[in-house]
Design a protein around this motif. Structure first.
Motif, PDB file in Angstrom:
ATOM      1  N   TYR A 123      29.691  45.790   7.710  1.00 46.33           N
ATOM      2  CA  TYR A 123      30.835  46.668   7.986  1.00 46.33           C
ATOM      3  C   TYR A 123      30.594  47.525   9.222  1.00 46.33           C
ATOM      4  O   TYR A 123      31.513  47.781  10.000  1.00 46.33           O
ATOM      5  N   ARG A 124      29.373  47.960   9.424  1.00 47.34           N
ATOM      6  CA  ARG A 124      29.052  48.747  10.618  1.00 47.34           C
ATOM      7  C   ARG A 124      29.342  47.931  11.877  1.00 47.34           C
ATOM      8  O   ARG A 124      29.951  48.435  12.836  1.00 47.34           O
ATOM      9  N   ASP A 125      28.928  46.660  11.871  1.00 50.19           N
ATOM     10  CA  ASP A 125      29.180  45.792  13.024  1.00 50.19           C
ATOM     11  C   ASP A 125      30.673  45.587  13.249  1.00 50.19           C
ATOM     12  O   ASP A 125      31.157  45.638  14.390  1.00 50.19           O
ATOM     13  N   LEU A 126      31.421  45.337  12.163  1.00 51.03           N
ATOM     14  CA  LEU A 126      32.869  45.153  12.290  1.00 51.03           C
ATOM     15  C   LEU A 126      33.538  46.393  12.876  1.00 51.03           C
ATOM     16  O   LEU A 126      34.399  46.287  13.765  1.00 51.03           O
ATOM     17  N   ILE A 127      33.145  47.561  12.378  1.00 51.73           N
ATOM     18  CA  ILE A 127      33.743  48.818  12.859  1.00 51.73           C
ATOM     19  C   ILE A 127      33.367  49.060  14.317  1.00 51.73           C
ATOM     20  O   ILE A 127      34.226  49.398  15.149  1.00 51.73           O
ATOM     21  N   ASN A 128      32.079  48.882  14.650  1.00 46.94           N
ATOM     22  CA  ASN A 128      31.635  49.114  16.022  1.00 46.94           C
ATOM     23  C   ASN A 128      32.270  48.154  17.018  1.00 46.94           C
ATOM     24  O   ASN A 128      32.473  48.506  18.183  1.00 46.94           O
ATOM     25  N   ASN A 129      32.601  46.951  16.597  1.00 47.84           N
ATOM     26  CA  ASN A 129      33.220  45.955  17.475  1.00 47.84           C
ATOM     27  C   ASN A 129      34.736  45.957  17.377  1.00 47.84           C
ATOM     28  O   ASN A 129      35.396  45.053  17.880  1.00 47.84           O
ATOM     29  N   ASN A 130      35.278  46.960  16.693  1.00 48.60           N
ATOM     30  CA  ASN A 130      36.738  47.113  16.553  1.00 48.60           C
ATOM     31  C   ASN A 130      37.383  45.902  15.892  1.00 48.60           C
ATOM     32  O   ASN A 130      38.517  45.528  16.212  1.00 48.60           O
ATOM     33  N   LYS A 131      36.673  45.280  14.948  1.00 48.41           N
ATOM     34  CA  LYS A 131      37.187  44.106  14.249  1.00 48.41           C
ATOM     35  C   LYS A 131      37.496  44.369  12.784  1.00 48.41           C
ATOM     36  O   LYS A 131      37.959  43.478  12.085  1.00 48.41           O
ATOM     37  N   TYR A 132      37.255  45.575  12.314  1.00 48.90           N
ATOM     38  CA  TYR A 132      37.513  45.900  10.905  1.00 48.90           C
ATOM     39  C   TYR A 132      39.002  46.147  10.725  1.00 48.90           C
ATOM     40  O   TYR A 132      39.589  47.008  11.378  1.00 48.90           O
ATOM     41  N   ARG A 133      39.604  45.372   9.868  1.00 47.59           N
ATOM     42  CA  ARG A 133      41.040  45.494   9.599  1.00 47.59           C
ATOM     43  C   ARG A 133      41.264  45.655   8.104  1.00 47.59           C
ATOM     44  O   ARG A 133      40.594  45.017   7.288  1.00 47.59           O
ATOM     45  N   ILE A 134      42.218  46.492   7.769  1.00 47.27           N
ATOM     46  CA  ILE A 134      42.584  46.724   6.371  1.00 47.27           C
ATOM     47  C   ILE A 134      43.953  46.115   6.137  1.00 47.27           C
ATOM     48  O   ILE A 134      44.898  46.400   6.873  1.00 47.27           O
ATOM     49  N   ASN A 135      44.060  45.307   5.100  1.00 47.20           N
ATOM     50  CA  ASN A 135      45.344  44.740   4.701  1.00 47.20           C
ATOM     51  C   ASN A 135      46.050  45.815   3.878  1.00 47.20           C
ATOM     52  O   ASN A 135      45.796  45.985   2.687  1.00 47.20           O
ATOM     53  N   THR A 136      46.930  46.574   4.525  1.00 53.27           N
ATOM     54  CA  THR A 136      47.568  47.718   3.872  1.00 53.27           C
ATOM     55  C   THR A 136      48.463  47.308   2.714  1.00 53.27           C
ATOM     56  O   THR A 136      48.586  48.046   1.735  1.00 53.27           O
ATOM     57  N   ASP A 137      49.106  46.130   2.819  1.00 51.40           N
ATOM     58  CA  ASP A 137      49.953  45.667   1.713  1.00 51.40           C
ATOM     59  C   ASP A 137      49.107  45.413   0.465  1.00 51.40           C
ATOM     60  O   ASP A 137      49.458  45.812  -0.642  1.00 51.40           O
ATOM     61  N   GLU A 138      47.988  44.730   0.656  1.00 52.77           N
ATOM     62  CA  GLU A 138      47.093  44.428  -0.469  1.00 52.77           C
ATOM     63  C   GLU A 138      46.493  45.709  -1.054  1.00 52.77           C
ATOM     64  O   GLU A 138      46.432  45.872  -2.269  1.00 52.77           O
ATOM     65  N   LEU A 139      46.095  46.623  -0.182  1.00 48.31           N
ATOM     66  CA  LEU A 139      45.520  47.887  -0.626  1.00 48.31           C
ATOM     67  C   LEU A 139      46.523  48.711  -1.422  1.00 48.31           C
ATOM     68  O   LEU A 139      46.206  49.212  -2.505  1.00 48.31           O
ATOM     69  N   SER A 140      47.740  48.827  -0.913  1.00 49.57           N
ATOM     70  CA  SER A 140      48.752  49.620  -1.620  1.00 49.57           C
ATOM     71  C   SER A 140      49.103  49.005  -2.969  1.00 49.57           C
ATOM     72  O   SER A 140      49.323  49.707  -3.950  1.00 49.57           O
ATOM     73  N   GLU A 141      49.141  47.678  -3.041  1.00 50.40           N
ATOM     74  CA  GLU A 141      49.429  47.017  -4.315  1.00 50.40           C
ATOM     75  C   GLU A 141      48.319  47.286  -5.328  1.00 50.40           C
ATOM     76  O   GLU A 141      48.581  47.549  -6.500  1.00 50.40           O
ATOM     77  N   LYS A 142      47.070  47.236  -4.879  1.00 45.79           N
ATOM     78  CA  LYS A 142      45.948  47.518  -5.778  1.00 45.79           C
ATOM     79  C   LYS A 142      45.986  48.966  -6.259  1.00 45.79           C
ATOM     80  O   LYS A 142      45.678  49.248  -7.419  1.00 45.79           O
ATOM     81  N   ILE A 143      46.339  49.882  -5.375  1.00 45.76           N
ATOM     82  CA  ILE A 143      46.433  51.301  -5.760  1.00 45.76           C
ATOM     83  C   ILE A 143      47.524  51.475  -6.816  1.00 45.76           C
ATOM     84  O   ILE A 143      47.325  52.144  -7.838  1.00 45.76           O
ATOM     85  N   LEU A 144      48.681  50.866  -6.593  1.00 48.63           N
ATOM     86  CA  LEU A 144      49.793  50.994  -7.536  1.00 48.63           C
ATOM     87  C   LEU A 144      49.495  50.345  -8.881  1.00 48.63           C
ATOM     88  O   LEU A 144      49.939  50.817  -9.910  1.00 48.63           O
TER      89      LEU A 144
END
Length: 96
Positions: free
Chosen positions: A70-91
């Motif tokens: 995750y550190r590498d993904l964040i540092n290389n600007n490649k970390y992406r969050i699927n907001t639709d999937e995240l919001s569905e899991k929260i709900l």
């Protein structure tokens, strides 16, 4: 499963081990330890708990491979969050 604070495990372990250690009694007069002759029978739930506790002890506190990924993904600007999937899991309450 990630364990963020191993102090909690140690606290649980201490309580568990202290409850098991009741068969050893201190002789106040002589200051010696003797066996009281009591027998401790552990329930199947207690044995299962002990098994899980041993597995937790063997797990690393921090899974460095995952953290590094995750550190590498964040540092290389490649970390992406699927907001639709995240919001569905929260709900749905299934974020765990």
């Amino acid at each position: 499963m990630m364990i963020s604070n191993s102090n909690h495990i140690h606290s649980i372990t201490n309580v568990y081990m202290n409850s098991i250690d009741k068969s050893v009694v201190k002789n106040d007069a002589a200051g010696e330890t003797s066996n009281a002759g009591d027998e401790i029978l552990l329930s199947s739930e207690s044995q299962e708990f002990s098994s899980y506790l041993n597995k937790l002890r063997d797990m690393p506190e921090v899974r460095t491979g995952i953290v590094d990924n995750y550190r590498d993904l964040i540092n290389n600007n490649k970390y992406r969050i699927n907001t639709d999937e995240l919001s569905e899991k929260i709900l749905n309450g299934s974020l765990l």
